[in-house]
Write a protein that holds these residues in place. Structure first.
Motif, PDB file in Angstrom:
ATOM      1  N   ASP A  11       4.644 -30.919   7.023  1.00  0.00           N
ATOM      2  CA  ASP A  11       6.106 -30.991   6.972  1.00  0.00           C
ATOM      3  C   ASP A  11       6.606 -32.184   7.781  1.00  0.00           C
ATOM      4  O   ASP A  11       7.501 -32.908   7.349  1.00  0.00           O
ATOM      5  N   VAL A  12       6.044 -32.361   8.978  1.00  0.00           N
ATOM      6  CA  VAL A  12       6.499 -33.410   9.896  1.00  0.00           C
ATOM      7  C   VAL A  12       5.294 -34.138  10.475  1.00  0.00           C
ATOM      8  O   VAL A  12       4.336 -33.502  10.920  1.00  0.00           O
ATOM      9  N   VAL A  13       5.349 -35.465  10.483  1.00  0.00           N
ATOM     10  CA  VAL A  13       4.367 -36.289  11.182  1.00  0.00           C
ATOM     11  C   VAL A  13       5.096 -37.041  12.289  1.00  0.00           C
ATOM     12  O   VAL A  13       6.137 -37.672  12.052  1.00  0.00           O
ATOM     13  N   VAL A  14       4.559 -36.965  13.500  1.00  0.00           N
ATOM     14  CA  VAL A  14       5.116 -37.648  14.664  1.00  0.00           C
ATOM     15  C   VAL A  14       4.123 -38.716  15.109  1.00  0.00           C
ATOM     16  O   VAL A  14       2.930 -38.420  15.280  1.00  0.00           O
ATOM     17  N   VAL A  15       4.588 -39.934  15.298  1.00  0.00           N
ATOM     18  CA  VAL A  15       3.731 -41.037  15.735  1.00  0.00           C
ATOM     19  C   VAL A  15       4.029 -41.335  17.198  1.00  0.00           C
ATOM     20  O   VAL A  15       5.149 -41.706  17.551  1.00  0.00           O
ATOM     21  N   GLY A  16       3.025 -41.161  18.059  1.00  0.00           N
ATOM     22  CA  GLY A  16       3.173 -41.425  19.488  1.00  0.00           C
ATOM     23  C   GLY A  16       3.245 -40.154  20.301  1.00  0.00           C
ATOM     24  O   GLY A  16       4.094 -39.302  20.057  1.00  0.00           O
ATOM     25  N   GLY A  17       2.326 -40.020  21.282  1.00  0.00           N
ATOM     26  CA  GLY A  17       2.199 -38.790  22.045  1.00  0.00           C
ATOM     27  C   GLY A  17       2.680 -38.875  23.475  1.00  0.00           C
ATOM     28  O   GLY A  17       2.117 -38.218  24.360  1.00  0.00           O
ATOM     29  N   GLY A  18       3.721 -39.669  23.733  1.00  0.00           N
ATOM     30  CA  GLY A  18       4.342 -39.670  25.057  1.00  0.00           C
ATOM     31  C   GLY A  18       5.311 -38.514  25.196  1.00  0.00           C
ATOM     32  O   GLY A  18       5.258 -37.536  24.438  1.00  0.00           O
ATOM     33  N   ALA A  19       6.219 -38.608  26.161  1.00  0.00           N
ATOM     34  CA  ALA A  19       7.178 -37.528  26.393  1.00  0.00           C
ATOM     35  C   ALA A  19       7.985 -37.215  25.144  1.00  0.00           C
ATOM     36  O   ALA A  19       8.143 -36.047  24.760  1.00  0.00           O
ATOM     37  N   ALA A  20       8.508 -38.244  24.472  1.00  0.00           N
ATOM     38  CA  ALA A  20       9.307 -38.033  23.272  1.00  0.00           C
ATOM     39  C   ALA A  20       8.474 -37.422  22.152  1.00  0.00           C
ATOM     40  O   ALA A  20       8.913 -36.493  21.460  1.00  0.00           O
TER      41      ALA A  20
END
Length: 419
Positions: A11-20
């Motif tokens: 459903d959702v892909v998030v790029v980048g594993g910092g705080a945000a």
């Protein structure tokens, strides 16, 4: 044993594993969305862990009122459970930071994404995106074994540098190099006595004396010096670089020069500071800490006037920011511009929503802003808040095809965010 997912559609892909990115992935997954979090390192945390910026700025305003909770609060709660929640308030600025332990930060963030059911792909770098009619359909990831195509209904760019913005043709802003915030190679120094002088004034004196003795000019003034809660090492932000971090040649030279400069700073501190004679360089980086590269062009942008006036957005605010504009664009100095009454302002929904890609959101350093307000909202505590909103918006879009703003704000409050 933890099961390993081999799925490639979400459903959702998030790029980048910092705080945000962590906040975006966890918040979306808690609504029931299937979520993949893509991270190029082998751990989460972003600048906190890959650049040793072991301080979360932005959880509190300058009156020490807490302005960020939600997913970020879950992180703080676990630190408190482990008796590691350490706050420091600067007498000079009134800024309050959360001081971090490196390995604890990694493991607590691991637990947050694991408990939420997020699929995490470490050692994975975004290399391309498939787009059609102002919409992203998939991203392509390079890893040690080859490449992988991940499809999704919605995407969130929390990469800091705007890797997905660039790949998908999303509109973005990029300040001239001379106006961008400096990058800094963080030093961690051990062997400094608990009663050692840590004052800015003493450091400036030591740097001036070292310059006279060696001819090496050390320009940084009022640099950050914070003692870590477990190791008792000192985190020092001194070795600045004013380069285009999107130019691989300039960035590579900055890393080389930064490590050389770190040695000079250490030698100056050992020679000129009481309690520092046994100091040693425990680590640098490993990566230079990058403050500014691309910023997403959103449907709306935060302005310097919004910050200075503490503008409130009761209808469309999705995150609070209480950190002043902290400008590192002048070599050797940090300049602050405060928020009215030392309080906080609202970040509107349009600032985390791409202006031209219908299923893309950006958070953290990518939040849409002018160059001055960026110096305020870029910090990691605030990034938890903007990431939280972006992740929930992406989840709503994946299920309904659009984002109902009152529903988004209600979900944020249900998940503990402050609006």
């Amino acid at each position: 044993m933890t099961s390993i997912s081999a799925r490639t559609s979400y459903d959702v892909v998030v790029v980048g594993g910092g705080a945000a990115g962590v906040a975006a992935a966890v918040s979306a997954a808690r609504t029931g969305a299937s979520v993949c979090l893509v991270e190029r390192y082998g751990f989460l945390g972003g600048a906190a862990t890959n650049s040793s910026v072991l301080a979360y700025c932005g959880f509190f305003d300058q009156t020490r009122e807490q302005v960020v909770r939600g997913i970020g609060q879950d992180f703080l709660d676990e630190l408190e459970r482990q008796e590691l929640l350490t706050l420091e308030t600067s007498p000079a600025t009134g800024n309050t930071i959360v001081v971090l332990d490196m390995e604890t930060t990694k493991t607590v963030l691991d637990e947050l994404v694991r408990d939420a059911g997020v699929d995490v792909l470490f050692h994975s770098t975004l290399v391309a995106a498939d787009t059609d009619n102002e919409r992203i359909s998939a991203v392509h990831i390079a890893h040690r074994g080859g490449t992988l195509r991940l499809s999704a209904s919605a995407f969130v760019d929390c990469s800091g540098d705007g890797a997905l913005l660039e790949a998908a043709g999303a509109e973005f802003q990029l300040s001239p190099v001379e106006r961008r915030q400096a990058s800094t190679l963080v030093m961690r120094v051990g062997g400094v006595g608990e009663d050692a002088d840590l004052s800015t004034e003493a450091m400036d004196t030591a740097f001036a004396a070292y310059g006279q003795a060696t001819g090496e000019v050390l320009t940084r003034s009022n640099g950050t010096c914070v003692r870590m809660p477990r190791s008792r090492e000192l985190m020092l932000l001194l070795a600045d670089a004013y380069v285009d971090v999107l130019d691989v040649h300039q960035l590579s030279r900055a890393e080389l020069d930064g490590r050389a400069r770190a040695r000079h700073y250490l030698n100056a501190l050992k020679a000129g500071m009481p309690g520092w004679s046994g100091a040693y360089l425990a680590s640098t980086g490993p990566q230079i800490g990058i403050r500014e590269a691309r910023r997403m062009l959103g449907r709306e942008s935060v302005s310097a006037d919004d910050v200075l006036s503490a503008r409130r957005r009761p209808e469309d605010g999705i995150a609070r920011c209480g950190w002043p504009m902290e400008d590192h664009s002048t070599p050797g100095a940090t300049e602050y511009s405060g928020i009215r009454d030392r309080k906080w302002y609202d970040i509107p929904y349009g600032a985390v929503t791409s202006a031209n890609i219908t299923n893309l959101w950006g958070a953290g350093r990518l939040t849409s802003s002018d160059s001055r307000s960026f110096a305020s909202l870029r910090v990691m505590g605030t990034s938890f808040a903007t990431g939280h909103a972006a992740g929930l918006a992406a989840s709503l879009h994946s299920s309904a095809g659009s984002v109902d703003l009152p529903k988004l704000r209600g979900l944020l409050q249900d998940q503990g965010a402050l609006l």
